[in-house]
Design a protein around this motif. Structure first.
Motif, short mmCIF file in Angstrom:
data_model
loop_
_atom_site.label_atom_id
_atom_site.label_comp_id
_atom_site.label_asym_id
_atom_site.label_seq_id
_atom_site.Cartn_x
_atom_site.Cartn_y
_atom_site.Cartn_z
N ILE A 40 60.81 37.73 -17.08
CA ILE A 40 61.93 38.26 -16.32
C ILE A 40 63.13 37.41 -16.68
O ILE A 40 63.02 36.18 -16.79
CB ILE A 40 61.70 38.25 -14.78
N ASN A 41 64.25 38.05 -16.92
CA ASN A 41 65.50 37.31 -17.02
C ASN A 41 66.55 38.09 -16.26
O ASN A 41 66.54 39.31 -16.21
CB ASN A 41 65.88 36.97 -18.46
N PHE A 69 68.35 42.68 -6.62
CA PHE A 69 68.78 41.56 -5.79
C PHE A 69 69.91 42.02 -4.88
O PHE A 69 70.53 43.06 -5.12
CB PHE A 69 69.23 40.39 -6.67
N ASP A 70 70.20 41.24 -3.83
CA ASP A 70 71.26 41.60 -2.90
C ASP A 70 72.61 41.70 -3.59
O ASP A 70 73.42 42.57 -3.27
CB ASP A 70 71.35 40.57 -1.76
N ASP A 71 72.86 40.82 -4.54
CA ASP A 71 74.12 40.85 -5.30
C ASP A 71 74.02 41.95 -6.35
O ASP A 71 73.22 41.87 -7.29
CB ASP A 71 74.35 39.49 -5.97
N VAL A 94 68.76 42.82 -14.22
CA VAL A 94 67.42 42.29 -14.45
C VAL A 94 66.83 42.91 -15.72
O VAL A 94 67.09 44.06 -16.04
CB VAL A 94 66.50 42.56 -13.23
N ASN A 95 66.04 42.10 -16.41
CA ASN A 95 65.28 42.57 -17.56
C ASN A 95 63.87 42.03 -17.38
O ASN A 95 63.68 40.84 -17.17
CB ASN A 95 65.90 42.03 -18.86
N ILE A 96 62.89 42.92 -17.43
CA ILE A 96 61.49 42.53 -17.37
C ILE A 96 60.81 43.17 -18.57
O ILE A 96 61.03 44.35 -18.84
CB ILE A 96 60.83 43.01 -16.06
N ALA A 112 58.54 43.23 -7.89
CA ALA A 112 58.19 42.21 -6.89
C ALA A 112 57.42 41.06 -7.53
O ALA A 112 57.67 39.89 -7.22
CB ALA A 112 57.37 42.84 -5.76
N ASP A 113 56.48 41.37 -8.44
CA ASP A 113 55.76 40.32 -9.16
C ASP A 113 56.73 39.40 -9.90
O ASP A 113 56.64 38.18 -9.84
CB ASP A 113 54.81 40.91 -10.22
N ALA A 114 57.65 40.03 -10.63
CA ALA A 114 58.59 39.27 -11.46
C ALA A 114 59.51 38.40 -10.60
O ALA A 114 59.75 37.23 -10.94
CB ALA A 114 59.39 40.24 -12.33
#
Length: 154
Positions: free
Chosen positions: A10-11, A61-63, A68-70, A121-123
């Motif tokens: 995840i990044n 995320f809230d922001d 996200v990249n998974i 959620a895992d990430a």
């Protein structure tokens, strides 16, 4: 390389502006090509994406500026080659033009059973584990990698 495990990553990054702003144009213009490069890279297994072919529309995320990249790769070497070579490296070198420096870790790696697809959620949990506990077999970085579980000597 492990016969039983793949590497998940995840990044995340906080965009300096909305993705449709001129500030982000250089990043957005390269997104399709960089995703296609990943899809066709040796060792690539899977990546999180919407019907549009990327994950930028997902608010994880809230922001809302955090993208996200998974993805999942056959090995640490396969992911490292993709990240630090060729066109992806060129994009990475310009990261500061588009993204703010994050207070905590922005990348986490972990081993998953071959055939498993990590959930968002895992990430997020792995990223939090790295933040709270530091590098470990459960959550690590390129700078401090851990071997796949089946490659650890007993």
């Amino acid at each position: 390389m492990s016969d039983s495990y793949h590497l998940a990553q995840i990044n995340i990054a906080t965009a300096k502006a909305p993705l449709d702003s001129p500030v982000m144009k250089g990043f957005v213009d390269q997104l399709d090509a960089i995703n296609a490069l990943a899809d066709h890279s040796p060792g690539f297994v899977w990546r999180l994406q919407t019907d549009d072919g990327d994950a930028t529309a997902l608010q994880v995320f809230d922001d809302e500026r955090i993208i996200v990249n998974i993805s999942v790769w056959e090995s640490l070497d396969a992911l490292k080659t993709y990240v630090y070579a060729g066109d992806h490296l060129t994009v990475l070198k310009h990261k500061k033009s588009w993204f703010e420096k994050m207070a905590g870790p922005s990348l986490a790696l972990w081993w998953i059973p071959k055939g498993h697809i990590p959930s968002i959620a895992d990430a997020k949990a792995v990223l939090e584990t790295l933040k709270t506990k530091g590098p470990s077999p459960e959550a690590f970085t390129f700078a401090k990698p851990f071997p796949a579980p089946s490659t650890v000597s007993a």
